[in-house]
Design a protein around this motif. Structure first.
Motif, PDB file in Angstrom:
ATOM      1  N   VAL A 108      25.537  38.800  38.776  1.00 28.93           N
ATOM      2  CA  VAL A 108      26.788  38.865  39.523  1.00 28.93           C
ATOM      3  C   VAL A 108      27.488  37.514  39.403  1.00 28.93           C
ATOM      4  N   ALA A 109      28.797  37.541  39.170  1.00 30.82           N
ATOM      5  CA  ALA A 109      29.569  36.297  39.155  1.00 30.82           C
ATOM      6  C   ALA A 109      29.592  35.745  40.575  1.00 30.82           C
ATOM      7  N   LEU A 110      29.295  34.472  40.707  1.00 33.79           N
ATOM      8  CA  LEU A 110      29.238  33.839  42.019  1.00 33.79           C
ATOM      9  C   LEU A 110      30.459  32.962  42.252  1.00 33.79           C
ATOM     10  N   GLN A 111      30.779  32.147  41.251  1.00 37.73           N
ATOM     11  CA  GLN A 111      31.890  31.211  41.387  1.00 37.73           C
ATOM     12  C   GLN A 111      32.178  30.623  40.011  1.00 37.73           C
ATOM     13  N   ASP A 112      33.436  30.616  39.607  1.00 44.84           N
ATOM     14  CA  ASP A 112      33.831  30.075  38.304  1.00 44.84           C
ATOM     15  C   ASP A 112      32.866  30.569  37.218  1.00 44.84           C
ATOM     16  N   SER A 113      32.193  29.662  36.535  1.00 43.32           N
ATOM     17  CA  SER A 113      31.280  30.042  35.448  1.00 43.32           C
ATOM     18  C   SER A 113      29.857  30.282  35.945  1.00 43.32           C
ATOM     19  N   VAL A 114      29.630  30.211  37.239  1.00 43.36           N
ATOM     20  CA  VAL A 114      28.286  30.342  37.807  1.00 43.36           C
ATOM     21  C   VAL A 114      28.003  31.802  38.163  1.00 43.36           C
TER      22      VAL A 114
ATOM     23  N   GLY B 103      16.293  30.814  52.278  1.00 37.86           N
ATOM     24  CA  GLY B 103      16.020  29.450  51.837  1.00 37.86           C
ATOM     25  C   GLY B 103      16.725  29.213  50.509  1.00 37.86           C
ATOM     26  N   TYR B 104      17.134  27.980  50.235  1.00 34.95           N
ATOM     27  CA  TYR B 104      17.898  27.722  49.013  1.00 34.95           C
ATOM     28  C   TYR B 104      17.845  26.252  48.637  1.00 34.95           C
ATOM     29  N   TRP B 105      18.171  25.988  47.373  1.00 33.44           N
ATOM     30  CA  TRP B 105      18.366  24.620  46.903  1.00 33.44           C
ATOM     31  C   TRP B 105      19.352  24.649  45.737  1.00 33.44           C
ATOM     32  N   ILE B 106      20.083  23.562  45.593  1.00 31.34           N
ATOM     33  CA  ILE B 106      21.051  23.380  44.509  1.00 31.34           C
ATOM     34  C   ILE B 106      20.728  22.055  43.825  1.00 31.34           C
ATOM     35  N   ALA B 107      20.774  22.038  42.504  1.00 26.76           N
ATOM     36  CA  ALA B 107      20.504  20.820  41.733  1.00 26.76           C
ATOM     37  C   ALA B 107      21.427  19.689  42.175  1.00 26.76           C
ATOM     38  N   SER B 108      20.920  18.480  42.085  1.00 26.57           N
ATOM     39  CA  SER B 108      21.668  17.311  42.568  1.00 26.57           C
ATOM     40  C   SER B 108      23.038  17.180  41.908  1.00 26.57           C
ATOM     41  N   ASP B 109      23.148  17.489  40.616  1.00 30.42           N
ATOM     42  CA  ASP B 109      24.427  17.329  39.935  1.00 30.42           C
ATOM     43  C   ASP B 109      25.385  18.502  40.141  1.00 30.42           C
ATOM     44  N   PHE B 110      25.003  19.477  40.964  1.00 29.13           N
ATOM     45  CA  PHE B 110      25.892  20.592  41.293  1.00 29.13           C
ATOM     46  C   PHE B 110      26.220  20.635  42.787  1.00 29.13           C
ATOM     47  N   GLN B 111      25.864  19.596  43.516  1.00 32.31           N
ATOM     48  CA  GLN B 111      26.134  19.525  44.951  1.00 32.31           C
ATOM     49  C   GLN B 111      27.634  19.434  45.212  1.00 32.31           C
ATOM     50  N   GLY B 112      28.049  19.926  46.374  1.00 29.36           N
ATOM     51  CA  GLY B 112      29.427  19.762  46.821  1.00 29.36           C
ATOM     52  C   GLY B 112      30.429  20.686  46.163  1.00 29.36           C
ATOM     53  N   ARG B 113      29.967  21.715  45.490  1.00 27.17           N
ATOM     54  CA  ARG B 113      30.872  22.647  44.809  1.00 27.17           C
ATOM     55  C   ARG B 113      30.965  24.001  45.512  1.00 27.17           C
ATOM     56  N   GLY B 114      30.318  24.141  46.660  1.00 32.20           N
ATOM     57  CA  GLY B 114      30.364  25.397  47.401  1.00 32.20           C
ATOM     58  C   GLY B 114      29.390  26.453  46.899  1.00 32.20           C
ATOM     59  N   LEU B 115      28.487  26.067  46.000  1.00 33.09           N
ATOM     60  CA  LEU B 115      27.564  27.047  45.424  1.00 33.09           C
ATOM     61  C   LEU B 115      26.556  27.564  46.439  1.00 33.09           C
ATOM     62  N   ALA B 116      26.017  26.683  47.260  1.00 30.53           N
ATOM     63  CA  ALA B 116      25.064  27.132  48.283  1.00 30.53           C
ATOM     64  C   ALA B 116      25.761  28.061  49.274  1.00 30.53           C
ATOM     65  N   THR B 117      26.976  27.722  49.659  1.00 35.51           N
ATOM     66  CA  THR B 117      27.732  28.578  50.579  1.00 35.51           C
ATOM     67  C   THR B 117      27.937  29.956  49.969  1.00 35.51           C
ATOM     68  N   ALA B 118      28.327  30.013  48.698  1.00 34.32           N
ATOM     69  CA  ALA B 118      28.536  31.297  48.023  1.00 34.32           C
ATOM     70  C   ALA B 118      27.231  32.066  47.881  1.00 34.32           C
ATOM     71  N   ALA B 119      26.149  31.373  47.585  1.00 36.90           N
ATOM     72  CA  ALA B 119      24.854  32.041  47.424  1.00 36.90           C
ATOM     73  C   ALA B 119      24.357  32.616  48.748  1.00 36.90           C
ATOM     74  N   VAL B 120      24.525  31.880  49.841  1.00 30.99           N
ATOM     75  CA  VAL B 120      24.112  32.401  51.155  1.00 30.99           C
ATOM     76  C   VAL B 120      24.955  33.620  51.512  1.00 30.99           C
TER      77      VAL B 120
END
Length: 177
Positions: free
Chosen positions: A3-9, A97-114
């Motif tokens: 499933v598309a989550l955000q932009d290219s993610v 529970g979740y984690w995002i790689a350090s170089d992908f922090q602050g892009r809203g990915l964790a929010t979208a994944a939750v």
């Protein structure tokens, strides 16, 4: 199913074929994640160690007890999210529970994944989701707040993180009235 989550993610369920990518992502983020996770044996950071974990996770998914997804930017694994400890019957509850790689922090990915997992849990008919975070993990607390989780209390010495029993702030989101 991807499933598309955000932009290219994109986000999709993890399976044993992801062991190499997961081992690379964990090894690359080992120092970054250490303050937020249990101490892991060196084998955890290998493809063999991840293959073992992912194989076990298939049985959990088949039994309806746990679900594990990974987020990818192309072929790069950049984080994971899980819905675990699913209990049916009168409780209808699960833990996020979740984690995002350090170089992908602050892009809203964790929010979208939750948000993705909350929607999945709603479709499953769960009544409530729970999450716990270290009190000083302001980023995670914001992610949960943006997804409608409310703080429900403090659990002293809740989980052994980075070698010490640490207090966690507990959150919940009621999905159905």
């Amino acid at each position: 199913m991807t499933v598309a989550l955000q932009d290219s993610v994109s986000i999709r369920p993890l399976d044993p074929s992801d062991a190499d990518a997961l081992a690379v992502a964990y090894a690359r983020n080992r120092t970054y994640l250490q303050p937020w996770e249990p101490i892991r044996p060196d084998s955890f950071y290998t493809a063999a160690g991840q293959h073992e974990r992912l194989s076990a996770s298939l049985a959990e998914r088949t039994a309806g007890r746990s679900y594990f997804w990974a987020m990818f930017d192309g072929s790069e694994l950049l984080g994971c999210i899980s819905l675990t400890d699913v209990v049916r019957g009168a409780f209808q509850n699960g833990h996020v529970g979740y984690w995002i790689a350090s170089d992908f922090q602050g892009r809203g990915l964790a929010t979208a994944a939750v948000a993705f997992v909350a929607s999945f849990a709603t479709e499953m008919g769960l009544h409530r989701l729970q999450a716990a975070t270290l009190g000083h993990n302001t980023g995670s607390r914001k992610v949960l707040g943006r997804n409608g989780f409310t703080e429900i209390g403090l659990a002293p010495e809740y989980i052994k993180i980075n070698g010490a029993w640490q207090d966690h702030v507990l959150f919940q989101k009621v999905l159905h009235g």
